[in-house]
Write an enzyme that holds these catalytic residues in place. Structure first.
Site, PDB file in Angstrom:
ATOM      1  N   ASP A 411       0.855  -1.179   0.000  1.00 15.24           N
ATOM      2  CA  ASP A 411       0.000   0.000   0.000  1.00 15.24           C
ATOM      3  C   ASP A 411       0.896   1.236   0.000  1.00 15.24           C
ATOM      4  O   ASP A 411       1.626   1.484   0.965  1.00 15.24           O
ATOM      5  CB  ASP A 411      -0.905  -0.026   1.239  1.00 15.24           C
ATOM      6  CG  ASP A 411      -1.942   1.084   1.244  1.00 15.24           C
ATOM      7  OD1 ASP A 411      -1.744   2.085   0.540  1.00 15.24           O
ATOM      8  OD2 ASP A 411      -2.937   0.942   1.976  1.00 15.24           O
ATOM      9  N   HIS A 412       0.838   2.006  -1.075  1.00 14.97           N
ATOM     10  CA  HIS A 412       1.730   3.154  -1.204  1.00 14.97           C
ATOM     11  C   HIS A 412       1.379   4.277  -0.228  1.00 14.97           C
ATOM     12  O   HIS A 412       2.136   5.248  -0.092  1.00 14.97           O
ATOM     13  CB  HIS A 412       1.702   3.686  -2.641  1.00 14.97           C
ATOM     14  CG  HIS A 412       3.061   3.920  -3.218  1.00 14.97           C
ATOM     15  ND1 HIS A 412       4.031   4.629  -2.547  1.00 14.97           N
ATOM     16  CD2 HIS A 412       3.614   3.553  -4.389  1.00 14.97           C
ATOM     17  CE1 HIS A 412       5.122   4.688  -3.294  1.00 14.97           C
ATOM     18  NE2 HIS A 412       4.910   4.028  -4.427  1.00 14.97           N
ATOM     19  N   ARG A 413       0.256   4.142   0.472  1.00 12.96           N
ATOM     20  CA  ARG A 413      -0.089   5.148   1.472  1.00 12.96           C
ATOM     21  C   ARG A 413       0.734   4.979   2.740  1.00 12.96           C
ATOM     22  O   ARG A 413       0.977   5.949   3.464  1.00 12.96           O
ATOM     23  CB  ARG A 413      -1.585   5.068   1.814  1.00 12.96           C
ATOM     24  CG  ARG A 413      -2.521   5.414   0.671  1.00 12.96           C
ATOM     25  CD  ARG A 413      -3.970   5.138   1.069  1.00 12.96           C
ATOM     26  NE  ARG A 413      -4.192   3.724   1.381  1.00 12.96           N
ATOM     27  CZ  ARG A 413      -5.363   3.224   1.781  1.00 12.96           C
ATOM     28  NH1 ARG A 413      -6.413   4.019   1.923  1.00 12.96           N
ATOM     29  NH2 ARG A 413      -5.475   1.921   2.036  1.00 12.96           N
TER      30      ARG A 413
END
Length: 441
Positions: A411-413
């Site tokens: 998850d790039h968040r």
């Protein structure tokens, strides 16, 4: 009479589908006897009845979805149950004859509905169960021309039928229609106000079969765990901005460590689990989830490692809780237990929820690589491909080594590529030299 409602099955589950009844109306049951098998979004569960006596009513048929807290089975003493069963038989005979049951027969008004004990007979009362029905796409329903011989494209039934009054020869006919996605209200007999017989439903099913054979289409309802998986991966793709990175690894040391440790079965999976957990302790950014409403990243204090496993019901993810506290041998033991339960279909619902990161060994299917879909709401999934002999350069010389591919979706968040790459490189190095890692655990 004692009414046993579907109990709370835990893990936030709100409903269950009836898979199999183990008793019939009129059977004698004892306390804690298993009377029905239900399927939740997590597992298949045997449900025992807390009452003893004779079964008066089973509140649902196979395939019905029963909300938690709704009536499941009614049990009474022999005299009470006999009275209820007698009324049920009378109702069935009247319906077979094409009659409707007067609302006054049980003290209800016409507006309230009779609330008859036989499930599946629409009498206007609020149902406690609902039946799954195959719903055709809106475009098909609105843009395709109606066909007189196709019950799915039939003209709307008269209002009397739409209010729930469909006369059927027996419950078997309703079950046959339900299993094949046939709307009883759409059948010519129902529209004409006649009794719907088995031959009417079989004719409709035959028409659907012929049309499916001509086009090659097959419609399979999304139910049980297949529906849960579909919902989970759809949510993952919709909410998580994921990215994937991968690396080829010399796994010769991993295979040698398996033999040296002497672990039975799933030894490679156990060592990979140990490596994965160590990586998450070193890179806690990936042992996390995102609280969308609070706009916060939640880094979990414990590693609850999910292991993707195939079961008779489809893909499930058993969870090893507090995996960071287990030795490699303890991990192997727990993994064997969970995988065996998953394959047998006996795994408990609480062992299928709460994972914080998932390890997916898709190499057992004979594939080299994949792009794992993150198990929402987690922040990452590590995939492991098959281990095969390949040419590999060792100390400047070409050699044949055991090679596998590792893939990480994240998850790039919760992190950037630097953290994801650091985690994957840590795992790759440990796969190539597992003894170095295991010596410190």
């Amino acid at each position: 009479m004692s009414v046993f409602n579907l109990p709370d099955l835990g893990e936030g589950l709100t409903e269950a589908e009836i898979v199999e009844w183990l008793v019939e109306d009129g059977d004698e049951v004892v306390v804690d006897q298993t009377v029905v098998v239900v399927e939740t979004a997590k597992a298949t569960v045997d449900v025992p009845c807390p009452y003893a006596g004779r079964v008066a009513t089973r509140h649902g048929a196979v395939g019905d979805v029963v909300p938690v807290g709704s009536p499941l089975i009614t049990v009474g003493d022999s005299a009470e149950a006999a009275t209820v069963l007698s009324g049920a038989r009378q109702y069935r005979e009247e319906e077979r004859a094409g009659a409707t049951v007067p609302a006054e027969s049980n003290g209800a008004t016409a507006d309230e509905g009779s609330g008859a004990v036989l499930i599946g007979y629409g009498t206007g009362a609020t149902p406690s169960t609902r039946r799954r029905r195959v719903v055709r796409p809106a475009a098909t329903r609105t843009n395709s021309p109606a066909k007189a011989d196709d019950p799915r494209h039939a003209a709307p039934a008269p209002s009397r039928e739409r209010q729930g009054v469909v006369r059927v020869i027996s419950p078997i006919v309703r079950k046959l229609a339900q299993d094949n996605g046939i709307d009883l209200l759409s059948l010519p007999a129902a529209r004409a106000g006649d009794v719907v017989r088995r031959a009417d439903v079989e004719a409709a099913v035959g028409g659907m079969t012929e049309r499916a054979a001509a086009t090659g289409d097959e419609r399979i309802p999304l139910t049980g765990i297949r529906r849960t998986v579909a919902d989970r991966v759809t949510t993952s793709r919709r909410e998580i901005p994921d990215a994937t990175t991968w690396v080829d690894v010399d796994a010769t040391g991993l295979v040698e460590a398996k033999a040296a440790l002497g672990l039975e079965r799933i030894a490679v999976l156990a060592i990979m689990a140990r490596i994965c957990v160590a990586g998450l302790v070193k890179f806690p950014e990936l042992n996390a989830s995102v609280d969308v409403e609070a706009q916060e990243i939640v880094r979990h204090g414990a590693v609850h490692l999910g292991i993707a496993a195939q079961s008779p019901r489809g893909l499930v993810v058993p969870v090893v809780r507090d995996a960071q506290n287990l030795t490699t041998r303890e991990l192997a033991s727990r993994l064997r237990e969970l995988v065996d339960q998953a394959k047998a279909g006996t795994i408990a619902p609480q062992d299928l929820t709460g994972s914080t990161f998932t390890l997916n060994n898709y190499g057992v299917f004979g594939v080299d690589g994949s792009t794992p879909i993150i198990n929402h709401p987690e922040a990452g999934m590590l995939g492991v491909g098959r281990i095969i002999d390949r040419p590999w350069v060792v100390d400047g010389e070409l050699a044949v080594r055991k090679v596998t591919q590792l893939g990480l979706s994240f998850d790039h968040r919760v992190c950037d590529g630097g953290v994801a790459g650091g985690f994957l490189r840590f795992v790759a190095d440990a796969v190539e030299r597992p003894v170095v890692l295991l010596a410190d655990l």
